[in-house]
Enzyme design. Sequence first.
Site, mmCIF file in Angstrom:
data_model
loop_
_atom_site.group_PDB
_atom_site.id
_atom_site.type_symbol
_atom_site.label_atom_id
_atom_site.label_comp_id
_atom_site.label_asym_id
_atom_site.label_seq_id
_atom_site.Cartn_x
_atom_site.Cartn_y
_atom_site.Cartn_z
ATOM 1 C CE LYS A 72 -3.452 -0.585 -0.528
ATOM 2 N NZ LYS A 72 -4.022 -0.979 -1.844
ATOM 3 C CB THR A 75 4.385 -1.551 -5.225
ATOM 4 O OG1 THR A 75 3.110 -2.173 -5.016
ATOM 5 C CG2 THR A 75 5.114 -1.432 -3.896
ATOM 6 N NE ARG A 76 0.215 -3.312 -10.581
ATOM 7 C CZ ARG A 76 0.768 -4.268 -11.317
ATOM 8 N NH1 ARG A 76 1.300 -3.972 -12.505
ATOM 9 N NH2 ARG A 76 0.827 -5.514 -10.870
ATOM 10 N NE ARG A 155 0.338 6.371 0.690
ATOM 11 C CZ ARG A 155 -0.952 6.128 0.912
ATOM 12 N NH1 ARG A 155 -1.416 4.893 0.818
ATOM 13 N NH2 ARG A 155 -1.768 7.093 1.223
ATOM 14 C CB SER A 163 -3.659 2.445 2.372
ATOM 15 O OG SER A 163 -3.761 3.815 2.078
ATOM 16 C CE LYS A 278 -3.854 -0.973 -7.167
ATOM 17 N NZ LYS A 278 -3.203 -1.725 -6.079
ATOM 18 N NE ARG A 280 -11.806 -0.686 -3.607
ATOM 19 C CZ ARG A 280 -11.530 -1.981 -3.695
ATOM 20 N NH1 ARG A 280 -10.636 -2.513 -2.884
ATOM 21 N NH2 ARG A 280 -12.135 -2.730 -4.594
ATOM 22 C CG HIS A 282 -7.775 5.874 3.705
ATOM 23 N ND1 HIS A 282 -6.556 6.420 4.029
ATOM 24 C CD2 HIS A 282 -7.536 5.049 2.642
ATOM 25 C CE1 HIS A 282 -5.619 5.941 3.225
ATOM 26 N NE2 HIS A 282 -6.193 5.126 2.371
#
Length: 315
Positions: A72, A75-76, A155, A163, A278, A280, A282
């Site tokens: 989270k 990375t993507r 982060r 996340s 991705k 969303r 919190h």
Amino acid sequence: MAAFLLGAVLLVVQPQIVPSRPAINSNAETSSQSVQRELLKKTSQKNDFKENIHSNGSCQQLPQTIIIGVRKGGTRALLEMLSLHPDIAAAESEVHFFDWEDHYRNGLQWYINQMPFSYPHQITVEKTPAYFTSPKVPERVYNMNQSMRLLLILRDPSERVLSDYTQVFYNHMQKHKPYPSIEQFLIKNGELNVDYKAINRSLYYIHMQNWLKYFPLDHIHIVDGDRLIKDPFPEIEKVERFLKLSPQINASNFYFNKTKGFYCLRDSGRERCLHESKGRAHPQVDMRLLEKLQEYFHEPNKKFFELVGRTFDWH
């Protein structure tokens, strides 16, 4: 704000296409292939290796770079942005070779088979965010390749905890399964539940110490995930330099999508953003609880800053 931070991560995953341009013959490429063969001989439990070579000269190679985490952390987004570079060949899925015993027992031939086809002059990259916090992984990566270049994207630890919870929460909702509120995880007997796995994953200095037992700090490039979200191009420039890539990614490859509220990518005239999963929102957390979480991370963050010799704009 939290939705914006994670949502800035981009792009739908693109299928890996076998490169079509001709392979470039050079002594460096021949050396790269020789190194791969030697690694296979030394580290695998099997001796029946075969090279999967395409008719156009491309082949599947061991990765020279791994995005090791953090979960989270973006990375993507990092992988998709890096894939804009023509000299990068990225594995499509998270491989989990070094952290899942069932996969690791398959040996390096299995690992190579999960890689995309690439030319010897290209850098093959795979990303598995769980690597960073898995105790066995650093030594296993080292045993495969002591010269591995590692990418770590981080982060704000408190935001990463939220996340982490959000992802698991939505996974349960999609399966129509109930899931406890975040307060039930964060609070135990009236105090912050420091045994909560999501909190442990955000204790970066503990996990970083394990990696530094095997790799020098100059082999690990830390990407600022919060800055990557707000202004991606400067962070990607640093990654290009770390990997010794020619500067091919430009500011024009990034555009701010006002509808989505975060940056997306533009590649050869085609615009794309990350999957809708991705970014969303919190969960709403009581401000006093959030402050308690941020206070808990103050000392661990300080230790991490001292360990890596740089600071980050975290609470």
